[in-house]
Design an enzyme around this catalytic site. Structure first.
Site, PDB file in Angstrom:
ATOM      1  N   ASP A  43      -5.357 -39.791  11.107  1.00 30.31           N
ATOM      2  CA  ASP A  43      -4.105 -40.269  10.816  1.00 30.31           C
ATOM      3  C   ASP A  43      -2.943 -39.402  11.469  1.00 30.31           C
ATOM      4  OD1 ASP A  43      -4.579 -38.105   9.180  1.00 30.31           O
ATOM      5  OD2 ASP A  43      -4.321 -39.087   7.374  1.00 30.31           O
ATOM      6  N   ASP A  82     -10.022 -41.788  10.002  1.00 29.56           N
ATOM      7  CA  ASP A  82      -9.648 -41.304   8.631  1.00 29.56           C
ATOM      8  C   ASP A  82      -9.414 -42.128   7.628  1.00 29.56           C
ATOM      9  OD1 ASP A  82      -9.298 -38.404   8.654  1.00 29.56           O
ATOM     10  OD2 ASP A  82      -7.493 -38.494   9.902  1.00 29.56           O
ATOM     11  N   LYS A 111     -13.710 -39.986   7.383  1.00 33.17           N
ATOM     12  CA  LYS A 111     -13.224 -38.535   6.979  1.00 33.17           C
ATOM     13  C   LYS A 111     -12.409 -38.664   5.694  1.00 33.17           C
ATOM     14  CE  LYS A 111     -10.469 -35.787   9.801  1.00 33.17           C
ATOM     15  NZ  LYS A 111      -9.264 -35.739   8.804  1.00 33.17           N
ATOM     16  N   GLU A 113      -9.836 -36.132   2.986  1.00 32.57           N
ATOM     17  CA  GLU A 113      -9.348 -34.846   2.733  1.00 32.57           C
ATOM     18  C   GLU A 113      -9.486 -34.625   1.059  1.00 32.57           C
ATOM     19  OE1 GLU A 113      -5.213 -34.293   3.964  1.00 32.57           O
ATOM     20  OE2 GLU A 113      -5.731 -35.328   5.829  1.00 32.57           O
ATOM     21  N   GLU A 180      -9.551 -26.654   8.341  1.00 31.48           N
ATOM     22  CA  GLU A 180      -8.345 -26.477   9.173  1.00 31.48           C
ATOM     23  C   GLU A 180      -7.421 -25.465   8.685  1.00 31.48           C
ATOM     24  OE1 GLU A 180      -5.927 -30.579   9.683  1.00 31.48           O
ATOM     25  OE2 GLU A 180      -4.260 -29.360  10.571  1.00 31.48           O
TER      26      GLU A 180
HETATM   27  O1  KIV Z   1      -5.772 -36.629  11.739  1.00 31.95           O
HETATM   28  C1  KIV Z   1      -6.369 -35.671  12.482  1.00 31.95           C
HETATM   29  O2  KIV Z   1      -6.010 -35.777  13.862  1.00 31.95           O
HETATM   30  C2  KIV Z   1      -7.021 -34.767  11.761  1.00 31.95           C
HETATM   31  C3  KIV Z   1      -7.451 -33.579  12.657  1.00 31.95           C
HETATM   32  C4  KIV Z   1      -6.435 -32.562  12.976  1.00 31.95           C
HETATM   33  C5  KIV Z   1      -8.598 -32.772  12.160  1.00 31.95           C
HETATM   34  O3  KIV Z   1      -7.378 -34.764  10.778  1.00 31.95           O
END
Ligand code: KIV
Length: 263
Positions: A43, A82, A111, A113, A180
């Site tokens: 994202d 994401d 993914k 968070e 991160e």
């Molecule tokens: O959105 C993204 O690019 C990320 C990476 C920085 C891990 O989550």
């Protein structure tokens, strides 16, 4: 890499996992023929391509659109997309719909968070056949709570919390976790204690793999140079040179020439 199972194999064999973001057909085509293992439709697209100040504007539709662009051009790569801001906080049904849209667009995994308060949602996604990668440390969707894009878990209590969170992600069935902007020593010890693979960004060399944003890694934005980014090329300079040369050729009347014109 074609499946998430190869993450566990890579960790077991001590083979580093190489991950890069991709948001569009052009970068996906370049990455399709590269030794990169895995593409992340992050994202961060909102900041990198849309020029926004944070990632909060990402929606399921935006993420699915970019996932589709990438998946079409890189059919041999493992693609992680994401889950957008708040999508795992609105309940299981909402998260399932969002993840389904991303997988239908071509992602192999999503993914998400954080973990506190939504471990059950992540577990439900995994149980539904949707591989989930976690993301701890600096979680950009929480930038307003974190007070900026800063290194996390420097204090002992925060470090202990990160360990607990990583264990909760593993218990929920995640196959991997992005760490991160956390101290390298913490990332090393978390990596050693987890069965799942860790992917670092600003988390030192001892993670099981690394991820960088495509545009940062290739030096496309000279104004963005955080400590953890290494520029493996200076494409900004090359592109600016090309643009200036084109403008000059048009202005001087040397472009197009005879060979570039039709009779
Ligand atoms: O959105 C993204 O690019 C990320 C990476 C920085 C891990 O989550």
């Amino acid at each position: 890499m074609k499946t998430i199972r190869e993450f566990a194999d890579a960790k077991a064999e001590g083979r580093k996992i190489v991950m890069v973001t991709a948001y569009d057909a052009w970068s996906a085509r370049l990455l399709a023929d590269s030794p990169v293992d895995c593409l992340l439709v992050g994202d961060s697209v909102m900041m990198t391509l849309y020029g926004e100040r944070d990632t909060l504007g990402a929606t399921t539709e935006i993420m699915a659109t970019h996932t589709r662009l990438v998946a079409r051009q890189a059919p041999e790569k493992l693609i992680v997309a994401d889950m957008p801001f708040l999508s795992v906080r609105k309940g299981t049904a909402y998260a399932l719909d969002c993840a389904a849209a991303l997988l239908r667009a071509g992602a192999h995994a999503v993914k998400a968070e954080g973990v506190r308060g939504h471990a059950d949602v992540l577990h439900h996604l995994v149980e539904s056949g949707i591989p989930v990668m976690g993301h701890l440390g600096l979680t950009p969707q929480s930038v307003n709570t974190l007070g900026g894009y800063k290194v996390q878990a420097r204090e002992a209590a925060e470090a202990a919390q990160l360990r607990t969170d990583a264990e909760a992600l593993e218990a929920a069935g995640c196959f991997s976790v992005v760490l991160e902007c956390v101290p390298a020593a913490l990332a090393k010890s978390v990596t050693e204690s987890l069965k799942m693979a860790t992917i670092g960004i600003g988390a030192g060399v001892d993670c099981d793999g690394q991820v960088l944003v495509f545009q940062d890694m290739l030096g496309m934005n000279p104004d963005f140079k955080p400590k953890f980014v290494r520029r493996f090329a200076n494409t900004d300079t090359v592109m600016k040179g090309g643009i200036a040369a084109y403008a000059e050729a048009v202005q001087k009347g040397t472009f197009p020439d005879v060979k570039e014109s039709f009779r």
